[in-house]
Design an enzyme around this catalytic site. Structure first.
Site, mmCIF file in Angstrom:
data_model
loop_
_atom_site.group_PDB
_atom_site.id
_atom_site.type_symbol
_atom_site.label_atom_id
_atom_site.label_comp_id
_atom_site.label_asym_id
_atom_site.label_seq_id
_atom_site.Cartn_x
_atom_site.Cartn_y
_atom_site.Cartn_z
ATOM 1 N N CYS A 326 0.837 -1.206 0.000
ATOM 2 C CA CYS A 326 0.000 0.000 0.000
ATOM 3 C C CYS A 326 0.869 1.253 0.000
ATOM 4 O O CYS A 326 0.351 2.359 0.133
ATOM 5 C CB CYS A 326 -0.952 -0.001 1.189
ATOM 6 N N GLU A 360 -1.779 1.226 -4.868
ATOM 7 C CA GLU A 360 -1.545 -0.107 -4.306
ATOM 8 C C GLU A 360 -0.868 -0.931 -5.393
ATOM 9 O O GLU A 360 -1.280 -0.901 -6.551
ATOM 10 C CB GLU A 360 -2.882 -0.737 -3.909
#
Length: 368
Positions: A326, A360
């Protein structure tokens, strides 16, 4: 400004900018062609949080502009799921005339699912009493009579009143296979349901020709563990947060999956156990014999801070590394170590957070 409007006509342009940024950031690693997984351009967020503003007899949701810190009124929030948008006005209208529900209410959090459930947490600057609970039960019944599948939570300092449960059950479809996930209030869950499904399908595709067992670090509520279980003989997964471990155990049971074992340990502790530096009673109590596992694939989905150097070194001992990140910056730092022993064979961008700078990434590494 009464609505937090998004210009959906600009979605592709913002995605193209992320693609260019991702490709540029990782060019030094000679990555393969980037696989791109877009988001729906609206109604993609399963969670939303709003502050509550009191103005005389009126009551409404507000948000703050991140740059100017100015507050603005929010009646609808197109980024959030349709359920949240449908519920927002009905909830605030139902609260307004009831003193015990509105007094010192300062925030409302919504957690919804693609399966149709929604959990509402109401946060107060005062202690809640029996009158609050009675009115909250009536409120829940009224909203469910309107067609919602809703539960409520009241929160105040050192106080949590649950009406009638503090979780939702999400159903994600992975390659045509339905998987049920318990998602608990205030625990980490993937915010973008449709992109979460794409991430799971990508991970399953990356590992479909795997052999042996899978080791997973930072498994959360078992989100990936359950989806990947079909591709391996056994899955051994670790997670430190106790609520997430309990949800993972629930999810293993509700999906009738028999080859996944979850252990409550940090990645650093597990590294010590794998290297034989420490023995952990909780491994013995769970009947886990690390030597019995034949893991040549490891899956990691670390927090924003990435993996520490010791964990990176441990991860390097596996033939195949599947890494969900992330935070591209810490992913890059970790790849500086991992790329010395492994080559990147697949590289993906998941647009979990449209209209923001967040990206991401998914990386499959194989031993050189």
């Amino acid at each position: 400004m009464s609505n937090t409007l998004i210009d959906t006509s600009k979605y592709q342009a913002q995605l193209d900018e992320k693609i260019a940024r991702m490709q540029s950031a990782f060019a030094e690693f000679s990555v393969p062609e980037l696989e791109v997984f877009p988001s729906p351009d609206k109604h993609y967020r399963m969670r939303a949080e709003f502050r509550v503003w009191h103005e005389g007899d009126d009551l409404y949701y507000i948000m703050f502009d991140q740059e100017t810190k100015q507050k603005y009124r929010v009646d609808q929030f197109p980024q959030a799921s349709r359920i949240i948008n449908d519920l927002m006005p009905l909830l605030v209208d139902a609260i307004k005339p009831i003193e015990s529900l509105r007094r010192k209410l300062f925030q409302v959090d919504f957690l919804s699912t693609m399966s149709g459930e929604v959990l509402v947490s109401m946060l107060y600057h005062r202690q809640l009493d029996d009158e609050w609970e009675a009115n909250a039960r009536t409120l829940k019944q009224r909203l469910n009579d309107e067609g919602f599948n809703l539960n409520l939570i009241g929160r105040a300092r050192k106080q949590k009143i649950i009406i009638d449960r503090d979780y939702v059950l999400e159903k994600l479809t992975v390659d045509g296979r339905p998987l049920t996930y318990q998602q608990i209030e205030n625990s980490f869950t993937q915010p973008n349901g449709k992109v979460a499904e794409k991430m799971l399908e990508w991970a399953v595709d990356c590992t479909h020709e795997s052999t042996g067992d899978l080791l997973e670090l930072y498994c959360g509520n078992g989100n990936f563990s359950l989806a990947l279980a079909n591709n391996f003989d056994r899955v051994l997964a670790t997670e430190l947060a106790k609520p997430s471990v309990e949800s993972a155990q629930f999810n293993i049971a509700v999906n009738n999956i028999e080859n996944v074992q979850i252990i409550r340990m940090s990645a650093e502790e597990f590294t010590e156990a794998m290297e034989g530096k420490r023995e952990f009673r909780r491994l013995q109590q769970a009947g886990v014999d690390l030597k019995s596992y034949n893991c040549n694939t490891i899956f990691v989905d670390p927090p924003r801070s990435g993996m520490d150097e010791g964990t990176c070194r441990m991860v390097q001992t596996y033939d195949r590394i599947l890494y969900i990140s992330c935070n591209p910056e810490t992913l890059k730092e970790n790849l500086n170590i991992l790329s010395k022993t492994h080559r990147i064979s697949r590289f993906a961008l998941f647009d979990q957070f449209p209209y923001t700078h967040h990206m991401e990434a998914g990386v499959l590494l194989e031993r050189k």
